[in-house]
Design a protein around this motif. Structure first.
Motif, mmCIF file in Angstrom:
data_model
loop_
_atom_site.group_PDB
_atom_site.id
_atom_site.type_symbol
_atom_site.label_atom_id
_atom_site.label_comp_id
_atom_site.label_asym_id
_atom_site.label_seq_id
_atom_site.Cartn_x
_atom_site.Cartn_y
_atom_site.Cartn_z
ATOM 1 N N TRP A 116 0.843 -1.195 0.000
ATOM 2 C CA TRP A 116 0.000 0.000 0.000
ATOM 3 C C TRP A 116 0.880 1.247 0.000
ATOM 4 C CZ3 TRP A 116 -4.891 -0.438 -1.300
ATOM 5 C CH2 TRP A 116 -5.533 -1.656 -1.089
ATOM 6 N N THR A 117 0.907 1.905 -1.131
ATOM 7 C CA THR A 117 1.622 3.165 -1.322
ATOM 8 C C THR A 117 0.617 4.191 -1.834
ATOM 9 O OG1 THR A 117 2.144 2.664 -3.631
ATOM 10 C CG2 THR A 117 3.709 1.876 -1.949
ATOM 11 N N LEU A 118 1.068 5.433 -2.026
ATOM 12 C CA LEU A 118 0.165 6.424 -2.611
ATOM 13 C C LEU A 118 -0.390 5.940 -3.941
ATOM 14 C CD1 LEU A 118 1.898 9.866 -1.929
ATOM 15 C CD2 LEU A 118 -0.246 9.027 -0.935
ATOM 16 N N GLN A 119 0.460 5.327 -4.744
ATOM 17 C CA GLN A 119 0.023 4.884 -6.074
ATOM 18 C C GLN A 119 -1.055 3.804 -5.977
ATOM 19 O OE1 GLN A 119 3.319 5.282 -5.153
ATOM 20 N NE2 GLN A 119 3.410 7.262 -6.212
ATOM 21 N N SER A 124 -6.876 2.180 -5.953
ATOM 22 C CA SER A 124 -7.991 1.494 -5.312
ATOM 23 C C SER A 124 -9.072 2.446 -4.824
ATOM 24 C CB SER A 124 -7.478 0.671 -4.121
ATOM 25 O OG SER A 124 -6.591 -0.336 -4.556
ATOM 26 N N PHE A 125 -8.691 3.717 -4.592
ATOM 27 C CA PHE A 125 -9.623 4.742 -4.113
ATOM 28 C C PHE A 125 -9.570 5.930 -5.075
ATOM 29 C CE2 PHE A 125 -8.266 2.300 -0.498
ATOM 30 C CZ PHE A 125 -9.285 2.298 0.435
ATOM 31 N N PRO A 126 -10.087 5.767 -6.287
ATOM 32 C CA PRO A 126 -9.962 6.851 -7.272
ATOM 33 C C PRO A 126 -10.589 8.156 -6.827
ATOM 34 C CG PRO A 126 -11.467 5.131 -8.042
ATOM 35 C CD PRO A 126 -10.759 4.577 -6.852
ATOM 36 N N ILE A 127 -11.598 8.093 -5.949
ATOM 37 C CA ILE A 127 -12.209 9.333 -5.471
ATOM 38 C C ILE A 127 -11.199 10.174 -4.701
ATOM 39 C CG2 ILE A 127 -13.075 8.305 -3.324
ATOM 40 C CD1 ILE A 127 -15.564 10.058 -3.628
ATOM 41 N N LEU A 128 -10.274 9.513 -4.002
ATOM 42 C CA LEU A 128 -9.248 10.247 -3.250
ATOM 43 C C LEU A 128 -8.204 10.838 -4.179
ATOM 44 C CD1 LEU A 128 -8.676 7.870 -0.196
ATOM 45 C CD2 LEU A 128 -10.248 9.805 -0.402
ATOM 46 N N LEU A 147 -11.155 7.933 3.346
ATOM 47 C CA LEU A 147 -9.810 8.420 3.647
ATOM 48 C C LEU A 147 -9.228 7.707 4.865
ATOM 49 C CD1 LEU A 147 -7.411 10.317 3.298
ATOM 50 C CD2 LEU A 147 -8.699 12.070 4.550
ATOM 51 N N THR A 148 -10.016 7.505 5.903
ATOM 52 C CA THR A 148 -9.474 6.848 7.094
ATOM 53 C C THR A 148 -9.141 5.382 6.817
ATOM 54 O OG1 THR A 148 -11.725 6.442 7.906
ATOM 55 C CG2 THR A 148 -10.591 8.371 8.746
ATOM 56 N N ILE A 149 -9.941 4.713 5.994
ATOM 57 C CA ILE A 149 -9.613 3.342 5.608
ATOM 58 C C ILE A 149 -8.323 3.324 4.802
ATOM 59 C CG2 ILE A 149 -10.353 1.346 4.251
ATOM 60 C CD1 ILE A 149 -13.251 2.101 4.966
ATOM 61 N N ALA A 150 -8.212 4.232 3.842
ATOM 62 C CA ALA A 150 -7.015 4.287 3.008
ATOM 63 C C ALA A 150 -5.782 4.648 3.836
ATOM 64 C CB ALA A 150 -7.210 5.298 1.881
ATOM 65 N N ARG A 151 -5.927 5.577 4.767
ATOM 66 C CA ARG A 151 -4.795 5.967 5.611
ATOM 67 C C ARG A 151 -4.309 4.783 6.448
ATOM 68 N NH1 ARG A 151 -6.351 10.408 9.708
ATOM 69 N NH2 ARG A 151 -7.232 8.591 10.756
ATOM 70 N N LYS A 183 -14.066 -5.202 -2.431
ATOM 71 C CA LYS A 183 -12.850 -5.106 -3.230
ATOM 72 C C LYS A 183 -11.623 -5.468 -2.401
ATOM 73 C CE LYS A 183 -10.394 -1.831 -6.244
ATOM 74 N NZ LYS A 183 -10.422 -0.445 -6.797
ATOM 75 N N LEU A 184 -11.576 -4.959 -1.173
ATOM 76 C CA LEU A 184 -10.452 -5.279 -0.288
ATOM 77 C C LEU A 184 -10.429 -6.765 0.037
ATOM 78 C CD1 LEU A 184 -10.618 -2.244 2.177
ATOM 79 C CD2 LEU A 184 -8.966 -2.600 0.327
ATOM 80 N N ARG A 185 -11.618 -7.331 0.285
ATOM 81 C CA ARG A 185 -11.693 -8.762 0.574
ATOM 82 C C ARG A 185 -11.183 -9.585 -0.600
ATOM 83 N NH1 ARG A 185 -17.443 -11.579 1.429
ATOM 84 N NH2 ARG A 185 -17.271 -11.738 -0.822
ATOM 85 N N ALA A 186 -11.551 -9.178 -1.820
ATOM 86 C CA ALA A 186 -11.086 -9.889 -3.012
ATOM 87 C C ALA A 186 -9.574 -9.793 -3.180
ATOM 88 C CB ALA A 186 -11.787 -9.335 -4.259
ATOM 89 N N MET A 187 -8.968 -8.747 -2.624
ATOM 90 C CA MET A 187 -7.515 -8.580 -2.672
ATOM 91 C C MET A 187 -6.815 -9.370 -1.573
ATOM 92 S SD MET A 187 -7.488 -4.455 -3.367
ATOM 93 C CE MET A 187 -5.710 -4.302 -3.346
ATOM 94 N N GLY A 188 -7.592 -10.048 -0.717
ATOM 95 C CA GLY A 188 -6.999 -10.867 0.325
ATOM 96 C C GLY A 188 -6.806 -10.176 1.650
#
Length: 238
Positions: A116-119, A124-128, A147-151, A183-188
């Motif tokens: 998990w990087t900025l990229q 995964s969060f295009p709205i952000l 944002l809090t999930i992504a952070r 989506k996160l679940r599908a990513m493991g």
């Protein structure tokens, strides 16, 4: 359930002052699966997540991530060990930009993993990605939740604890949060989801536990819970 247990919680007792809130709570979460911790308001869901994350240290019991014992450790040590906690009230840094909020949470995982990087977060969060320069305090509630999930993911955790992610959000935003969790679940990603809303959890969780008055009263798959009308009526009906 028959996979590898990544998080094991045993016999947790938690007090707020002189008031006992959790009574011998126990959970097991398998790697790559999503567990819904369900119960009415005040049942002990948030306290359970806070106890795992070290925010409400348990008076008694064990919290193990893999083979590592975490009960009694400081919240920062628990975070470094691989537990990512998304609190109920979001707690963004309102005067900082979206990107600054993400960078505040950035670190390698306990094994040095840095998926998990900025990229990857922006992918995964295009709205952000479209509001990276916006101050977090100017975002809507749903945007702040993302944002809090992504952070938290920027810390590359082994497991993600989500406290009431759908609470107080418009139905269309709740749907978007649900799609994100799928989506996160599908990513493991391994997830523990504390929720009042069983219907929100049906399409995004595999496993379920029900808590009532600080006691775990039921454990099964989410579909097993859905079929158990006695348990849902007694402990989850409003």
């Amino acid at each position: 359930m028959s996979g590898t247990t990544i998080l094991s919680v045993e016999d947790l007792d938690v007090f707020y002052g002189a008031s006992k809130i959790l009574f011998g709570v126990g959970l097991a979460v398998e790697k790559g699966r999503t567990l819904a911790l369900l119960g009415r308001n005040g049942a002990g869901k948030s306290t359970t997540l806070k106890a795992i994350a070290g925010v409400a240290p348990p008076r008694r019991g064990r919290v193990r991530l893999g083979t590592r014992e975490l009960a009694g450790a400081r919240p920062d040590a628990i975070a470094r060990a691989g537990i990512g906690y998304v609190p109920e009230d979001r707690q963004v840094f309102p005067m900082h930009s979206v990107e600054d909020n993400l960078l505040i949470g950035a670190k390698a995982g306990p094994a040095g993993q840095d998926h998990w990087t900025l990229q990857t977060v922006y992918a995964s969060f295009p709205i952000l990605a479209g509001m990276k320069e916006r101050r977090a305090g100017l975002m809507s509630g749903g945007e702040q939740q993302m944002l809090t999930i992504a952070r938290t993911l920027m810390g590359n955790p082994e497991i993600l604890l989500l406290d009431e992610p759908s609470e107080g959000l418009a139905p269309i935003i709740v749907q978007a949060i649900g799609e994100l969790i799928r989506k996160l679940r599908a990513m493991g990603v391994t997830i523990v989801l504390a929720e009042q809303n069983m219907h929100f959890c049906l399409g995004i969780s595999e496993d379920a536990a029900v808590i009532d008055k600080g006691h775990i009263v039921y454990r099964d798959t989410i579909q097993g819970l859905r079929a158990n009308t006695e348990v849902t009526r007694r402990y989850l009906a409003l």
